[in-house]
Enzyme design. Structure first.
Site, PDB file in Angstrom:
ATOM      1  N   SER A 177     -44.193  32.009  -8.773  1.00 22.57           N
ATOM      2  CA  SER A 177     -45.052  32.000  -7.591  1.00 22.57           C
ATOM      3  C   SER A 177     -46.512  31.698  -7.916  1.00 22.57           C
ATOM      4  O   SER A 177     -47.237  31.189  -7.055  1.00 22.57           O
ATOM      5  CB  SER A 177     -44.938  33.328  -6.835  1.00 22.57           C
ATOM      6  OG  SER A 177     -45.204  34.411  -7.683  1.00 22.57           O
ATOM      7  N   HIS A 194     -50.698  35.348  -7.600  1.00 19.40           N
ATOM      8  CA  HIS A 194     -50.848  34.411  -6.496  1.00 19.40           C
ATOM      9  C   HIS A 194     -52.310  33.974  -6.355  1.00 19.40           C
ATOM     10  O   HIS A 194     -52.599  32.788  -6.180  1.00 19.40           O
ATOM     11  CB  HIS A 194     -50.377  35.049  -5.190  1.00 19.40           C
ATOM     12  CG  HIS A 194     -48.946  35.465  -5.206  1.00 19.40           C
ATOM     13  ND1 HIS A 194     -48.376  36.221  -4.191  1.00 19.40           N
ATOM     14  CD2 HIS A 194     -47.948  35.252  -6.113  1.00 19.40           C
ATOM     15  CE1 HIS A 194     -47.107  36.436  -4.471  1.00 19.40           C
ATOM     16  NE2 HIS A 194     -46.832  35.867  -5.631  1.00 19.40           N
TER      17      HIS A 194
END
Length: 211
Positions: A133, A188
């Site tokens: 991610s 992230h």
């Protein structure tokens, strides 16, 4: 067309590698192949461990450096893998159309490292981190950076870019709540910033946009 097709093969290769690793670990979890400790062992050797940047002893000399990349090929289960691979396929097309295969590899690779750096600096626990991610948020950051440059140069409104960023922040808040705080938002964030920055280096020129 041949160049785009070749570039998509790079994405397919990434998906195949991540899937093969997770399927192998899943089979081991059910005792169908190898040792029942295979997942734990792979995490110990290839996951991102913040403690290795401090006083922990690595399993091998290069681990504190290689883990900045290897963590991005591991996942915590089939759901985690599916969500990330679908997202990878969805975002990669726009990146490849913009900068080609080499640009995609640069953006993806830099974002993996940037995501790990974000986790290293912002995380305050010894909990390990795995998943693609960070790189995916880097792809999103790159696409939004190019959109910002294009729209600003064309003197178009920047609200769509701001709206997308707000949406990503909201998504992280929802996931953080749903996962009871067990979300590597730091990865992230680092991946997004890294992707935004490297995208403006890979392709700093604006492209024409239709109004």
């Amino acid at each position: 067309m041949a160049s785009v097709k070749y570039s998509r093969q790079i994405v397919i290769a990434l998906i195949v590698i991540c899937t093969a690793i997770e399927v192998s670990l899943l089979l081991a979890d059910f005792g169908l192949v190898g040792s029942g400790r295979l997942r734990q062992t792979v995490y110990e050797y290839a996951g991102f461990w913040p403690g290795l940047l401090r006083t922990w002893q690595p399993n091998y000399d290069a681990q504190p450096y290689l883990m900045f990349v290897t963590y991005g090929f591991l996942h915590s289960g089939i759901a985690h893998l599916l969500i990330n691979m679908v997202t990878l396929w969805s975002l990669s097309g726009a990146v490849i159309r913009r900068v080609g295969g080499r640009g995609f590899v640069l953006l993806y690779g830099f974002s993996i490292v940037a995501g790990a750096i974000g986790y290293a600096f912002l995380n305050t626990t010894p909990v390990p981190m795995v998943g693609a991610s960070g790189a995916l948020f880097g792809l999103a950051g790159g696409l939004l950076a190019w959109s910002y440059v294009d729209r600003y140069t064309a003197q178009q409104g920047l609200w769509p870019v701001a709206q997308a960023i707000v949406l990503l922040i909201g998504l992280n808040l929802v996931l953080w709540w749903a996962m009871d705080g067990h979300l590597a938002w730091q990865t992230h964030f680092g991946g997004f910033l890294g992707g935004w920055m490297i995208a403006t280096v890979i392709d700093p020129r604006p492209r024409e946009r239709k109004t």
